[in-house]
Design an enzyme around this catalytic site. Structure first.
Site, PDB file in Angstrom:
ATOM      1  N   HIS A   1      -3.379   7.429   6.471  1.00  0.00           N
ATOM      2  CA  HIS A   1      -2.382   8.499   6.099  1.00  0.00           C
ATOM      3  C   HIS A   1      -3.002   9.590   5.251  1.00  0.00           C
ATOM      4  CE1 HIS A   1       1.631   6.177   6.435  1.00  0.00           C
ATOM      5  NE2 HIS A   1       1.180   5.168   5.854  1.00  0.00           N
TER       6      HIS A   1
ATOM      7  N   CYS B   1       5.061   0.109   8.341  1.00  0.00           N
ATOM      8  CA  CYS B   1       4.852   1.301   7.590  1.00  0.00           C
ATOM      9  C   CYS B   1       6.263   1.763   6.888  1.00  0.00           C
ATOM     10  CB  CYS B   1       4.431   2.639   8.514  1.00  0.00           C
ATOM     11  SG  CYS B   1       3.795   3.922   7.386  1.00  0.00           S
ATOM     12  N   LEU B   2       5.883   2.079   5.547  1.00  0.00           N
ATOM     13  CA  LEU B   2       7.168   2.201   4.850  1.00  0.00           C
ATOM     14  C   LEU B   2       7.716   3.792   5.369  1.00  0.00           C
ATOM     15  CD1 LEU B   2       5.984   1.303   1.279  1.00  0.00           C
ATOM     16  CD2 LEU B   2       7.548   0.141   2.966  1.00  0.00           C
TER      17      LEU B   2
ATOM     18  N   HIS C   1      -5.069   1.409   6.715  1.00  0.00           N
ATOM     19  CA  HIS C   1      -3.781   2.141   6.946  1.00  0.00           C
ATOM     20  C   HIS C   1      -3.640   3.353   6.026  1.00  0.00           C
ATOM     21  CE1 HIS C   1       0.512   1.386   7.869  1.00  0.00           C
ATOM     22  NE2 HIS C   1       0.608   2.154   6.885  1.00  0.00           N
ATOM     23  N   GLU C   2      -3.718   3.127   4.717  1.00  0.00           N
ATOM     24  CA  GLU C   2      -3.748   4.191   3.698  1.00  0.00           C
ATOM     25  C   GLU C   2      -4.625   5.275   3.920  1.00  0.00           C
ATOM     26  OE1 GLU C   2      -0.949   1.330   2.720  1.00  0.00           O
ATOM     27  OE2 GLU C   2      -0.903   3.556   2.580  1.00  0.00           O
TER      28      GLU C   2
ATOM     29  N   GLY D   1       0.831  -1.239  -0.117  1.00  0.00           N
ATOM     30  CA  GLY D   1      -0.126   0.056  -0.202  1.00  0.00           C
ATOM     31  C   GLY D   1       0.811   1.563   0.054  1.00  0.00           C
TER      32      GLY D   1
ATOM     33  N   GLN E   1       2.863  10.100   1.441  1.00  0.00           N
ATOM     34  CA  GLN E   1       4.229   9.354   1.848  1.00  0.00           C
ATOM     35  C   GLN E   1       5.094   9.803   0.660  1.00  0.00           C
ATOM     36  OE1 GLN E   1       2.189   5.478   2.576  1.00  0.00           O
ATOM     37  NE2 GLN E   1       3.703   5.282   3.810  1.00  0.00           N
TER      38      GLN E   1
HETATM   39  O1  K2U Z   1       1.566   2.761   4.042  1.00  0.00           O
HETATM   40  C1  K2U Z   1       2.471   2.010   3.907  1.00  0.00           C
HETATM   41  O2  K2U Z   1       3.313   2.315   4.646  1.00  0.00           O
HETATM   42  C2  K2U Z   1       2.601   0.444   3.216  1.00  0.00           C
HETATM   43  C3  K2U Z   1       2.277  -0.375   4.372  1.00  0.00           C
HETATM   44  C4  K2U Z   1       0.900  -0.776   4.349  1.00  0.00           C
HETATM   45  C5  K2U Z   1       0.278  -1.815   5.039  1.00  0.00           C
HETATM   46  C6  K2U Z   1       0.774  -2.123   6.318  1.00  0.00           C
HETATM   47  C7  K2U Z   1       0.271  -2.945   7.472  1.00  0.00           C
HETATM   48  C8  K2U Z   1      -0.647  -3.873   6.933  1.00  0.00           C
HETATM   49  C9  K2U Z   1      -1.308  -3.474   5.694  1.00  0.00           C
HETATM   50  C10 K2U Z   1      -0.849  -2.444   4.811  1.00  0.00           C
HETATM   51  C11 K2U Z   1       3.048  -1.738   4.445  1.00  0.00           C
HETATM   52  O3  K2U Z   1       4.579  -1.083   4.784  1.00  0.00           O
HETATM   53  S1  K2U Z   1       3.420  -2.706   2.990  1.00  0.00           S
HETATM   54  C12 K2U Z   1       4.772  -3.873   3.916  1.00  0.00           C
HETATM   55  C13 K2U Z   1       3.731  -4.685   4.131  1.00  0.00           C
HETATM   56  C14 K2U Z   1       4.011  -6.084   3.284  1.00  0.00           C
HETATM   57  C15 K2U Z   1       3.207  -7.191   3.574  1.00  0.00           C
HETATM   58  C16 K2U Z   1       2.282  -7.076   4.734  1.00  0.00           C
HETATM   59  C17 K2U Z   1       2.260  -5.947   5.287  1.00  0.00           C
HETATM   60  C18 K2U Z   1       3.032  -4.861   5.091  1.00  0.00           C
HETATM   61 ZN    ZN Z   2       2.082   3.335   6.126  1.00  0.00          ZN
END
Ligand code: K2U
Ligand code: ZN
Length: 169
Positions: free
Chosen positions: A139, A93-94, A135-136, A46, A51
């Site tokens: 943000h 979260c990235l 989550h998005e 996501g 971001q």
């Molecule tokens: O928005 C972001 O920072 C990307 C997030 C999105 C996300 C986090 C937790 C749960 C669902 C979505 C993540 O960093 S993407 C990395 C990731 C990969 C596989 C599973 C969960 C998170």
């Molecule tokens: Zn995030």
């Protein structure tokens, strides 16, 4: 198509409410493509426009991380119109590197948004897709998953990044 830099916790834009997209012009379409490329490269499932330093209400979600085209969602001005149940799962979260903490979220959500052609779409999601959408959309409202943790955990994490940023400066 170009990858963009991912803003990290402490960046003011991540704490601000993003503005609705007024017109889905070429700028928005280029931003969306860049977000998809940045998300896949991270890798992530996501990404939200703030971001990548753009304070507009645009998100991308792709649980397949680029493997299945039908899994890619590009959502303009997304809104949660219904939610149901509750579940707890670790999130990252990235914009908050190396932090993984349990977050409680709805088990199911209904999201209404526009696609890049301006057509309304309704997404019925559950489990990880529901979580990614929440989550998005958080943000877009200036909320990081760390803001949903206990006040103690949240302040420890924010202090850690503030110290790291001060060292870099
Ligand atoms: O928005 C972001 O920072 C990307 C997030 C999105 C996300 C986090 C937790 C749960 C669902 C979505 C993540 O960093 S993407 C990395 C990731 C990969 C596989 C599973 C969960 C998170
Ligand atoms: Zn995030």
């Amino acid at each position: 198509m170009a990858r963009r830099e991912i803003m990290k916790i402490g960046a003011e834009i991540l704490a601000r409410k993003a503005a609705p997209v007024e017109a889905i012009d070429n700028g928005i379409k280029t931003l969306a493509q860049d977000m998809v490329e940045t998300m896949h490269a991270a890798p992530g499932i996501g990404l939200a426009a703030p971001q990548v330093d753009s304070a507009v209400r645009l998100i991308t979600v792709d649980l397949s991380v680029g493997e299945k085209l039908e899994d890619l969602y590009i959502l303009v001005n997304p809104e949660i119109t219904a939610q149901e149940g509750s579940c707890v799962r670790e999130e990252g979260c990235l914009s908050v590197p190396e932090v993984w903490e349990k977050v409680t979220r709805p088990q199911k959500v209904t999201v209404r948004a526009l696609d890049l052609e301006g057509r309304e779409q309704i997404v019925e999601a559950e489990d990880l897709l529901a979580r990614a959408l929440c989550h998005e959309i958080d943000h877009l409202n200036g909320t990081l998953f760390v803001d949903r943790l206990s006040p103690l955990k949240r302040s420890l994490i924010r202090k850690k990044f503030k110290k790291a940023a001060a060292k870099k400066a």
